[in-house]
Design a protein around this motif. Structure first.
Motif, PDB file in Angstrom:
ATOM      1  N   PRO A  93       0.814  -1.221   0.000  1.00 51.12           N
ATOM      2  CA  PRO A  93       0.000   0.000   0.000  1.00 51.12           C
ATOM      3  C   PRO A  93       0.848   1.273   0.000  1.00 51.12           C
ATOM      4  CG  PRO A  93      -0.014  -1.000   2.164  1.00 51.12           C
ATOM      5  CD  PRO A  93       0.740  -1.937   1.266  1.00 51.12           C
ATOM      6  N   GLU A  94       2.132   1.139   0.336  1.00 54.01           N
ATOM      7  CA  GLU A  94       3.025   2.309   0.337  1.00 54.01           C
ATOM      8  C   GLU A  94       4.378   1.911  -0.201  1.00 54.01           C
ATOM      9  OE1 GLU A  94       4.368   2.165   4.993  1.00 54.01           O
ATOM     10  OE2 GLU A  94       2.482   3.145   4.460  1.00 54.01           O
ATOM     11  N   MET A  95       5.166   2.908  -0.528  1.00 55.88           N
ATOM     12  CA  MET A  95       6.501   2.662  -1.079  1.00 55.88           C
ATOM     13  C   MET A  95       7.331   1.892  -0.062  1.00 55.88           C
ATOM     14  SD  MET A  95       8.362   3.266  -3.680  1.00 55.88           S
ATOM     15  CE  MET A  95       9.938   3.740  -4.297  1.00 55.88           C
ATOM     16  N   PRO A  96       7.921   0.742  -0.477  1.00 55.07           N
ATOM     17  CA  PRO A  96       8.757  -0.027   0.461  1.00 55.07           C
ATOM     18  C   PRO A  96       9.929   0.809   0.967  1.00 55.07           C
ATOM     19  CG  PRO A  96       8.274  -1.311  -1.493  1.00 55.07           C
ATOM     20  CD  PRO A  96       7.805   0.091  -1.763  1.00 55.07           C
ATOM     21  N   SER A  97      10.270   0.609   2.227  1.00 58.62           N
ATOM     22  CA  SER A  97      11.393   1.355   2.808  1.00 58.62           C
ATOM     23  C   SER A  97      12.706   0.703   2.406  1.00 58.62           C
ATOM     24  CB  SER A  97      11.255   1.394   4.330  1.00 58.62           C
ATOM     25  OG  SER A  97      11.287   0.082   4.836  1.00 58.62           O
ATOM     26  N   GLY A  98      13.773   1.393   2.661  1.00 55.03           N
ATOM     27  CA  GLY A  98      15.097   0.887   2.318  1.00 55.03           C
ATOM     28  C   GLY A  98      15.865   1.930   1.548  1.00 55.03           C
TER      29      GLY A  98
END
Length: 144
Positions: free
Chosen positions: A133-138
């Motif tokens: 649902p949101e941009m993956p972190s990293g």
């Protein structure tokens, strides 16, 4: 509603272009699910997603020859040079992200279709793919 497809390659990536074009993702969905998710495919084919991708840590080309091992057959491409590009990634959780704008009603079907995708690119380019649902972190990927 913004929807993100997070892709992680199991090993390296040997496809011709990087990041893989959106058409490759559509082809992967069709190959994995046949015609079970036509509403999703119709919605995706009408869009050009934003693609976010990390840079490979290594990129090299391998040249090889394929011999004609059957003299009874005429092989037009035997003995010709084949060039293969290999891209190696760091151990990021996600290497490519496709950002689509989908109606919220299609999200469950889209998630089911993406969950069945196991190859993106050439036959050996195996992936883990999931809808987020949101941009993956990293690590911040480049935008294409």
């Amino acid at each position: 509603m913004k929807t993100f497809v997070a892709v992680k390659y199991v090993a390296d990536y040997r496809g011709a272009e990087y990041p893989p074009a959106p058409l490759k993702l559509l082809q992967a969905i069709i190959a994995s699910t046949k015609d079970r998710h036509m509403d999703v495919l119709k919605c995706l084919e009408a869009q050009t997603p934003v693609i976010h991708a990390v840079e490979p840590i290594a990129h090299y080309e391998v040249e090889r020859y394929v011999i004609n091992n059957d003299e009874r057959l005429a092989h037009n491409n035997s003995g010709t040079k084949k060039r293969e590009t290999v891209r190696v990634f760091s151990d990021e959780a996600t290497q490519v992200v496709y950002e689509y704008d989908l109606p919220e009603t299609l999200t469950p079907e889209f998630s089911a279709a993406i969950a069945e995708v196991h190859t993106l690119g050439r036959a050996g380019d195996w992936v883990f793919a999931a809808v987020r649902p949101e941009m993956p972190s990293g690590k911040a990927p480049s935008r294409y």
